[in-house]
Design an enzyme around this catalytic site. Structure first.
Site, mmCIF file in Angstrom:
data_model
loop_
_atom_site.group_PDB
_atom_site.id
_atom_site.type_symbol
_atom_site.label_atom_id
_atom_site.label_comp_id
_atom_site.label_asym_id
_atom_site.label_seq_id
_atom_site.Cartn_x
_atom_site.Cartn_y
_atom_site.Cartn_z
ATOM 1 N N ARG A 1 0.855 -1.175 0.000
ATOM 2 C CA ARG A 1 0.000 0.000 0.000
ATOM 3 C C ARG A 1 0.894 1.229 0.000
ATOM 4 N NH1 ARG A 1 -4.548 1.165 4.501
ATOM 5 N NH2 ARG A 1 -2.720 1.711 5.713
ATOM 6 N N THR B 1 -0.596 7.602 -1.032
ATOM 7 C CA THR B 1 -1.906 7.546 -1.707
ATOM 8 C C THR B 1 -2.815 6.470 -1.110
ATOM 9 O OG1 THR B 1 -1.172 5.885 -3.283
ATOM 10 C CG2 THR B 1 -0.787 8.193 -3.880
ATOM 11 N N ASP C 1 0.274 -2.564 12.426
ATOM 12 C CA ASP C 1 0.717 -2.997 11.097
ATOM 13 C C ASP C 1 0.995 -4.494 11.126
ATOM 14 O OD1 ASP C 1 2.415 -1.537 8.476
ATOM 15 O OD2 ASP C 1 2.612 -3.671 8.915
ATOM 16 N N ASP D 1 4.517 -5.698 9.890
ATOM 17 C CA ASP D 1 5.586 -5.360 10.839
ATOM 18 C C ASP D 1 5.514 -6.228 12.079
ATOM 19 O OD1 ASP D 1 6.643 -3.449 9.199
ATOM 20 O OD2 ASP D 1 5.696 -1.752 10.207
HETATM 21 C C1 PRP Z 1 -1.333 -4.287 4.738
HETATM 22 C C2 PRP Z 1 -2.221 -5.507 4.924
HETATM 23 C C3 PRP Z 1 -3.060 -5.454 3.677
HETATM 24 C C4 PRP Z 1 -3.218 -3.994 3.422
HETATM 25 C C5 PRP Z 1 -4.591 -3.586 3.842
HETATM 26 O O1 PRP Z 1 -0.294 -4.572 3.882
HETATM 27 O O2 PRP Z 1 -1.507 -6.687 5.086
HETATM 28 O O3 PRP Z 1 -2.462 -6.091 2.558
HETATM 29 O O4 PRP Z 1 -2.232 -3.326 4.222
HETATM 30 O O5 PRP Z 1 -4.813 -2.261 3.562
HETATM 31 P P1 PRP Z 1 -5.877 -1.776 2.507
HETATM 32 O O6 PRP Z 1 -7.142 -2.534 2.763
HETATM 33 O O7 PRP Z 1 -6.024 -0.304 2.838
HETATM 34 O O8 PRP Z 1 -5.348 -1.982 1.125
HETATM 35 P P2 PRP Z 1 0.858 -3.514 3.544
HETATM 36 O O9 PRP Z 1 0.464 -2.689 2.361
HETATM 37 O O10 PRP Z 1 1.224 -2.770 4.794
HETATM 38 O O11 PRP Z 1 2.037 -4.418 3.035
HETATM 39 P P3 PRP Z 1 2.893 -5.536 3.804
HETATM 40 O O12 PRP Z 1 1.986 -6.720 4.043
HETATM 41 O O13 PRP Z 1 3.965 -5.843 2.826
HETATM 42 O O14 PRP Z 1 3.401 -4.949 5.088
HETATM 43 N N1 URA Z 2 -2.564 -2.544 7.168
HETATM 44 C C1 URA Z 2 -2.240 -2.985 8.404
HETATM 45 O O1 URA Z 2 -1.322 -3.809 8.562
HETATM 46 N N2 URA Z 2 -2.937 -2.517 9.453
HETATM 47 C C2 URA Z 2 -3.938 -1.639 9.320
HETATM 48 O O2 URA Z 2 -4.546 -1.256 10.327
HETATM 49 C C3 URA Z 2 -4.245 -1.177 8.018
HETATM 50 C C4 URA Z 2 -3.542 -1.644 6.973
#
Ligand code: PRP
Ligand code: URA
Length: 209
Positions: A104, A108, A200, A203
């Protein structure tokens, strides 16, 4: 219209509390996500078709049931979705696993696709897309678009925590995709994080920041 199911099983709800807790460290967080994924896999596979077979017991012949061999596919959205795969495979070891890499954009909040690798027989499989978080819904919608573009016709979406906004976005974009969650939270904050959520997910699973 898509249906939304909240898994209110006590074991799922109990473990989710510790997943949310900010004092839970990486190792325990990972183990809990794995366990909840198994429990959710148990619930989401409730409607798998069965076929009757004869089985010889030490006493006599029983009419009993086995899975009728429906082909399943698990699609984690990288990276946090990976934390749910092993737990699901413990219950459905014959499932194939495809991967969709999305992150994400922090400015944006739009999903950016960087990797897709799916089982070859996409048209024949029932897919479960997994990701711990459904926040704005952008990542889920994009992952499902990506699957459909490659021929998938039967898709479910499963996550630990969803926001009401995210659920509406996915329902609107994909009315044919049912959504399975462990908890529906209150809202999104200004940074697109689920409140109260768990922070997160990526993380916390992998100890990054
Ligand atoms: C997080 C989570 C989802 C997304 C959800 O991933 O694991 O994939 O955010 O958010 P959304 O519904 O607003 O799209 P992230 O983009 O942080 O990537 P990561 O899993 O690589 O940390
Ligand atoms: N992605 C995450 O990991 N946590 C949130 O709360 C939203 C997006």
């Amino acid at each position: 219209m898509a249906k939304v199911y909240v898994f209110d099983h006590p074991l799922i709800q109990h473990k989710l509390t510790y997943i949310r807790d900010k004092r839970t460290g990486t190792k325990e967080f990972r183990e809990l996500v794995d366990e909840v994924a198994s429990l959710m896999a148990f619930e989401i596979t409730r409607d798998l078709p069965l076929q009757e077979v004869d089985v010889e017991t030490p006493v006599s012949v029983a009419k009993s049931n086995v899975l009728s061999g429906k082909k399943l596919g698990i699609i984690p959205i990288l990276r946090a979705g990976l934390g749910m795969v092993e737990g699901m495979l413990k219950l459905i070891p014959a499932a194939k696993v495809g991967h969709i890499g999305l992150y994400r954009d922090p400015e944006t909040l739009q999903p950016v696709e960087y990797y897709v690798k799916l089982p070859s027989d996409v048209e024949e499989r029932d897919f479960i897309v997994v990701d711990p978080m459904l926040a704005t819904g952008g990542s889920a919608v994009e992952a499902i678009n990506s699957l459909k573009k490659r021929g998938a016709t039967s898709i479910k979406f499963m996550c630990l925590i969803a926001s009401p906004e995210g659920v509406e976005v996915v329902k609107e974009a994909h009315p044919d995709v049912d959504i399975f969650i462990a908890a529906l939270d209150e809202k999104l904050n200004e940074k697109g994080y689920i409140v109260p959520g768990l922070g997160d997910a990526g993380d916390r699973l992998y100890g990054t920041k």
